[in-house]
Motif scaffolding. Structure first.
Motif, PDB file in Angstrom:
ATOM      1  N   GLY A  37       0.823  -1.215   0.000  1.00 44.13           N
ATOM      2  CA  GLY A  37       0.000   0.000   0.000  1.00 44.13           C
ATOM      3  C   GLY A  37       0.849   1.254   0.000  1.00 44.13           C
ATOM      4  N   LYS A  38       0.156   2.385   0.202  1.00 41.67           N
ATOM      5  CA  LYS A  38       0.835   3.687   0.050  1.00 41.67           C
ATOM      6  C   LYS A  38       1.402   4.182   1.380  1.00 41.67           C
ATOM      7  N   THR A  39       2.582   4.775   1.302  1.00 41.40           N
ATOM      8  CA  THR A  39       3.159   5.474   2.459  1.00 41.40           C
ATOM      9  C   THR A  39       3.295   6.929   2.082  1.00 41.40           C
ATOM     10  N   GLU A  40       2.771   7.800   2.970  1.00 37.12           N
ATOM     11  CA  GLU A  40       2.904   9.241   2.726  1.00 37.12           C
ATOM     12  C   GLU A  40       3.886   9.805   3.747  1.00 37.12           C
ATOM     13  N   ILE A  41       4.925  10.482   3.265  1.00 40.44           N
ATOM     14  CA  ILE A  41       5.959  11.010   4.166  1.00 40.44           C
ATOM     15  C   ILE A  41       5.915  12.538   4.127  1.00 40.44           C
ATOM     16  N   LYS A  42       5.772  13.137   5.308  1.00 36.33           N
ATOM     17  CA  LYS A  42       5.762  14.616   5.380  1.00 36.33           C
ATOM     18  C   LYS A  42       7.028  15.117   6.052  1.00 36.33           C
ATOM     19  N   ASN A  43       7.414  16.340   5.716  1.00 36.88           N
ATOM     20  CA  ASN A  43       8.669  16.955   6.193  1.00 36.88           C
ATOM     21  C   ASN A  43       9.881  16.097   5.826  1.00 36.88           C
ATOM     22  N   PHE A  44       9.781  15.455   4.678  1.00 34.66           N
ATOM     23  CA  PHE A  44      10.842  14.601   4.147  1.00 34.66           C
ATOM     24  C   PHE A  44      12.064  15.468   3.816  1.00 34.66           C
ATOM     25  N   LEU A  45      13.252  14.946   4.094  1.00 35.47           N
ATOM     26  CA  LEU A  45      14.484  15.677   3.778  1.00 35.47           C
ATOM     27  C   LEU A  45      14.872  15.428   2.322  1.00 35.47           C
ATOM     28  N   THR A  46      14.867  16.500   1.521  1.00 36.99           N
ATOM     29  CA  THR A  46      15.305  16.304   0.123  1.00 36.99           C
ATOM     30  C   THR A  46      16.767  16.737   0.001  1.00 36.99           C
ATOM     31  N   SER A  47      17.637  15.989   0.625  1.00 40.79           N
ATOM     32  CA  SER A  47      19.076  16.276   0.522  1.00 40.79           C
ATOM     33  C   SER A  47      19.718  15.189  -0.328  1.00 40.79           C
ATOM     34  N   ALA A  48      20.969  15.434  -0.730  1.00 41.62           N
ATOM     35  CA  ALA A  48      21.638  14.516  -1.661  1.00 41.62           C
ATOM     36  C   ALA A  48      21.634  13.072  -1.153  1.00 41.62           C
TER      37      ALA A  48
END
Ligand code: S3P
Length: 430
Positions: A37-48
């Motif tokens: 199923g689906k996992t929703e991630i909030k405040n995810f770190l978009t770093s390298a």
């Protein structure tokens, strides 16, 4: 190369929401990918670093959609990945490499893996050895380094493993393999390392038994996709906490910071140095979160020993900077793990802080910092991150209080965990 900014007479002020926790963002992607199923991630770190983990799962056929608000992972369940048509790129990320060596140790196809020059010098036998005892197969350069191959393997079996070093990466790799192994897998730690994997496995509906420092997992039948809220990273907040403490007339509040007890060594150690830190904890389920307020204060030198290291392992460079401004000596020992981080952080901290006038000595397992030395350059100094994000950010904080011009080389390394660090720093300089 950039010229570092100085703090003004007014000090540093403001409220900041530093980016999401790196360790938790990696794990949220991993559990999302192996859940159904689906996992929703909030405040995810978009770093390298985290984007490298995301790239790996995309290469394995996982559908991941992300925008500024959230990441959506369409989980495939354990063991349902596609064979990628290229080698998996781990970039600079030790966490991606070590955790994925465990998670991907039972796949019906070979997986070639590689990383950048710094990652290719970091030891992997600490993970490959216990995983091989479980039945995993690896081919690594000189038996210890990237590039390498996670070889096709259809069976894993549980082991009991007493950790020779405190390492959440090693522990997590074994647990992620243990979730796919026959029988029980038990990891015993002497000193507890960060427990995000254990917490997240529970959140995704997995079975895990935790008895003090002993953790046991068995084969997991089904994990279910979840909503994950990533707290802000205490390892990133630490740079601003120390910046406010050592820059006169400052007051900074860091919002929604993860204060998991296995991660707050930096706060405990600064408190031992005499800092008064206001911590307002929120009511949360899962990872604990707090707002943290700090003001400039006098600090005293302390002894930091092996038992203190795991919960502050990534914060030792910035703690060393704080110690240069404390009265008396700070002695850090039992910290040889620093030598196998993104750089040899004992060597890089000592070399770079000396360029700014710090009175600091290298020892085999740590450093001795003779505090109370104002930082200054003769006319100007050029310091270098050595490609290490945390060394770069520590030096940018040092630049705030250094008399004389300071130029930082290789500042782009900061993008590994905190791409907006310099603009956030600018925001608190009044
Ligand atoms: C991490 C564990 C630590 C830490 C790293 C992230 C993790 O490494 O230094 O930045 O997410 O598990 P070790 O396990 O090697 O100590």
């Amino acid at each position: 190369m950039i010229k570092l900014q100085k703090a003004t007479q007014k000090g540093l002020h403001g409220e900041l929401l530093v980016p999401g926790d790196k360790s938790i963002s990696h794990r949220a992607l991993m559990f999302g990918a192996i859940a159904e199923g689906k996992t929703e991630i909030k405040n995810f770190l978009t770093s390298a670093d985290v984007l490298h983990t995301m790239g790996v799962f995309k290469s394995l056929g996982v559908d991941i959609d992300y925008n500024d608000e959230r990441v959506l992972v369409n989980g495939r369940g354990l063991g349902h990945f596609n064979q990628p048509n290229q080698a998996l790129d781990m970039g600079n990320s030790g966490t991606s490499t070590r955790l994925l060596m465990g998670l991907l140790s039972r796949q019906p196809f070979d997986l070639a893996i590689f990383g950048d020059a710094s990652l290719s010098k970091r030891p992997l036998n600490r993970v490959s050895e216990p995983l091989k005892q479980m039945g995993a197969k690896f081919e690594l350069s000189q038996d210890n380094y990237l590039p390498g191959v996670i070889q096709a393997n259809n069976t894993l079996h549980g082991i009991t493993y007493q950790m020779p070093v405190a390492s959440a990466q090693v522990k997590s790799a074994i647990l992620l393999a243990g979730m796919q192994a026959e029988g029980e897998t038990t990891v015993i730690e002497t000193i507890k390392s960060r427990d995000h994997t254990e917490r997240m496995l529970q959140q995704f509906g997995g079975h895990i038994q935790i008895d003090g420092n002993q953790i046991t997992v068995t084969q997991q039948e089904r994990l279910l996709g979840q909503q994950v809220l990533v707290p802000s990273d205490i390892s990133s907040a630490a740079f601003f906490i120390v910046a406010a403490l050592i820059t006169p007339h400052s007051e900074i509040t860091l919002k929604n910071v993860g204060v998991n007890p296995t991660r707050i060594g930096v706060l405990t150690l600064l408190e031992r140095m005499g800092a008064i830190i206001e911590i307002h904890q929120h009511d949360t389920i899962g990872e604990p979160i707090a707002d943290i307020t700090v003001r400039s204060q006098d600090l005293q030198g302390i002894n930091i020993t092996a038992a203190d290291i795991p919960s502050a392992v990534d914060e030792l460079p910035i703690l060393a900077l704080a110690a240069t401004q404390a009265s008396g000596d700070t002695v850090i020992s039992g910290a040889e793990e620093l030598r196998v981080k993104e750089t040899d952080r004992i060597a890089t901290v000592v070399t770079e802080l000396k360029k700014l006038g710090a009175n600091i000595e290298e020892t085999s397992d740590g450093m001795i910092i003779h505090g109370g030395t104002p930082l200054q350059t003769k006319v100007s100094a050029t310091v270098n991150s050595h490609g290490d994000h945390r060394i770069g950010m520590m030096l940018a904080v040092a630049g705030l209080i250094t008399a004389g011009d300071v130029t930082l080389q290789d500042e782009l390394a900061m993008a590994v965990s905190y791409p907006e660090f310099l603009s956030d720093l600018k925001q608190v300089i009044s």
